[in-house]
Design a protein around this motif. Structure first.
Motif, PDB file in Angstrom:
ATOM      1  N   THR A 128       0.722  -1.250   0.290  1.00 56.49           N
ATOM      2  CA  THR A 128       0.112   0.024  -0.225  1.00 56.49           C
ATOM      3  C   THR A 128       1.107   1.431  -0.082  1.00 56.49           C
ATOM      4  O   THR A 128       2.013   0.953  -0.007  1.00 56.49           O
ATOM      5  CB  THR A 128      -0.970  -0.024   1.328  1.00 56.49           C
ATOM      6  N   SER A 129       0.171   2.337   0.000  1.00 55.24           N
ATOM      7  CA  SER A 129       0.888   3.772  -0.301  1.00 55.24           C
ATOM      8  C   SER A 129       1.743   3.931   1.022  1.00 55.24           C
ATOM      9  O   SER A 129       1.495   3.566   2.200  1.00 55.24           O
ATOM     10  CB  SER A 129      -0.064   4.644  -0.581  1.00 55.24           C
ATOM     11  N   ASN A 131       1.763   6.770   2.862  1.00 50.27           N
ATOM     12  CA  ASN A 131       0.933   7.519   3.555  1.00 50.27           C
ATOM     13  C   ASN A 131      -0.084   6.454   4.449  1.00 50.27           C
ATOM     14  O   ASN A 131      -0.431   6.537   5.632  1.00 50.27           O
ATOM     15  CB  ASN A 131       0.127   8.495   2.836  1.00 50.27           C
ATOM     16  N   SER A 132      -0.685   5.612   3.648  1.00 47.46           N
ATOM     17  CA  SER A 132      -1.473   4.323   4.195  1.00 47.46           C
ATOM     18  C   SER A 132      -0.653   3.626   5.320  1.00 47.46           C
ATOM     19  O   SER A 132      -1.239   3.387   6.297  1.00 47.46           O
ATOM     20  CB  SER A 132      -1.950   3.454   3.194  1.00 47.46           C
ATOM     21  N   ALA A 135      -0.127   5.625   8.380  1.00 44.65           N
ATOM     22  CA  ALA A 135      -1.465   5.795   9.081  1.00 44.65           C
ATOM     23  C   ALA A 135      -2.070   4.483   9.739  1.00 44.65           C
ATOM     24  O   ALA A 135      -2.839   5.077  10.903  1.00 44.65           O
ATOM     25  CB  ALA A 135      -2.294   6.253   8.041  1.00 44.65           C
ATOM     26  N   VAL A 174      -6.644   4.763  11.887  1.00 46.74           N
ATOM     27  CA  VAL A 174      -5.750   5.413  11.122  1.00 46.74           C
ATOM     28  C   VAL A 174      -5.411   7.116  11.763  1.00 46.74           C
ATOM     29  O   VAL A 174      -6.480   7.404  12.605  1.00 46.74           O
ATOM     30  CB  VAL A 174      -6.409   5.853   9.734  1.00 46.74           C
ATOM     31  N   VAL A 176      -4.192  10.574  11.523  1.00 43.51           N
ATOM     32  CA  VAL A 176      -3.819  11.676  10.425  1.00 43.51           C
ATOM     33  C   VAL A 176      -2.853  12.763  10.821  1.00 43.51           C
ATOM     34  O   VAL A 176      -3.657  13.166  11.996  1.00 43.51           O
ATOM     35  CB  VAL A 176      -5.206  12.030   9.673  1.00 43.51           C
ATOM     36  N   VAL A 185      -0.840  15.019   4.610  1.00 39.98           N
ATOM     37  CA  VAL A 185      -1.445  13.970   4.293  1.00 39.98           C
ATOM     38  C   VAL A 185      -2.875  14.180   3.688  1.00 39.98           C
ATOM     39  O   VAL A 185      -3.678  14.762   4.558  1.00 39.98           O
ATOM     40  CB  VAL A 185      -1.490  12.981   5.593  1.00 39.98           C
ATOM     41  N   SER A 188      -6.573   9.616  -0.456  1.00 38.07           N
ATOM     42  CA  SER A 188      -7.132   8.406   0.027  1.00 38.07           C
ATOM     43  C   SER A 188      -6.105   7.508   0.882  1.00 38.07           C
ATOM     44  O   SER A 188      -4.663   7.562   0.688  1.00 38.07           O
ATOM     45  CB  SER A 188      -7.552   7.384  -1.398  1.00 38.07           C
ATOM     46  N   LEU A 189      -6.503   7.189   1.769  1.00 38.94           N
ATOM     47  CA  LEU A 189      -5.871   5.991   2.686  1.00 38.94           C
ATOM     48  C   LEU A 189      -6.564   4.675   2.762  1.00 38.94           C
ATOM     49  O   LEU A 189      -7.548   4.552   3.197  1.00 38.94           O
ATOM     50  CB  LEU A 189      -5.796   6.699   4.221  1.00 38.94           C
TER      51      LEU A 189
END
Length: 200
Positions: A128-129, A131-132, A135, A174, A176, A185, A188-189
């Motif tokens: 996954t990204s 950021n994901s 988070a 999550v 943020v 940020v 999409s997460l």
């Protein structure tokens, strides 16, 4: 032929006739009133393991996508913890951002094993990204969620003594960050948690 030999031959022929009738009566026969047949069942009993994720008490709705793929939506989230997330999702703001959490149930089911307990672990999908991944939060209580490892080799232990058909309440969420600029940020997460059960 003597009488004794004739008698023996007669008894032998009578016995053969009786055995022949008995053998015939085991599957089919004529001039009889009862037959019987037998049926042997063949099956191989195997071990079986299943892991079910479901909506926790008062939590956001967990949707079963089939084949072990579950989802839960947090709705719109932000680093200040303002606004209204999805029903069943709690938010806790801090000086560095906001953490959104919801309870879920993780239920291992297993049968046919010599042992009566299992180990449940969690890590997150590393594809996954960034950021994901940063988070992602998970823990035993809403106030004690923490980051989640991205490899199975460093997975966190949820329970080392899990019983079959007994739900384990976990909190997923999550975080943020409230930073701005290049580290902000947004968008999409979609962190993906991987729960695993191994019978001890």
């Amino acid at each position: 032929m003597s009488f004794t030999n004739t008698l023996r031959l007669g008894v032998l022929l009578a016995a053969l006739a009786i055995f022949a009738g008995t053998a015939a009566a085991q599957g089919s026969c004529s001039s009889c009133t009862t037959v019987s047949s037998n049926l042997t069942l063949s099956a191989t009993a195997q071990t079986a393991v299943q892991l079910v994720i479901s909506t926790g008490s008062g939590g956001g709705t967990v949707t079963d996508g089939g084949s072990g793929a579950y989802t839960v939506s947090f709705g719109n989230v932000n680093g200040l913890g303002i606004g209204t997330p999805t029903s069943g999702v709690s938010v806790s703001a801090s000086g560095s951002g906001a953490t959104y959490t919801t309870p879920i149930n993780v239920t291992p089911n297993f049968s046919g094993f010599a042992n009566s307990t299992a180990t449940v672990t969690i890590y997150q999908d590393a594809t996954t990204s960034a950021n994901s991944q940063s988070a992602a939060r998970e823990g035993s209580a809403a106030g004690s969620v923490a980051s989640v490892p991205t490899t199975s080799g460093s997975a966190n232990t949820v329970s080392a003594t899990a019983s079959t058909a007994t739900a384990i309440t976990r909190y997923v969420g999550v975080f943020v960050s409230n930073v701005n600029g290049g580290s902000a940020v947004t968008g999409s997460l979609a962190p993906k948690f991987i729960y695993s059960v191994t019978v001890n």
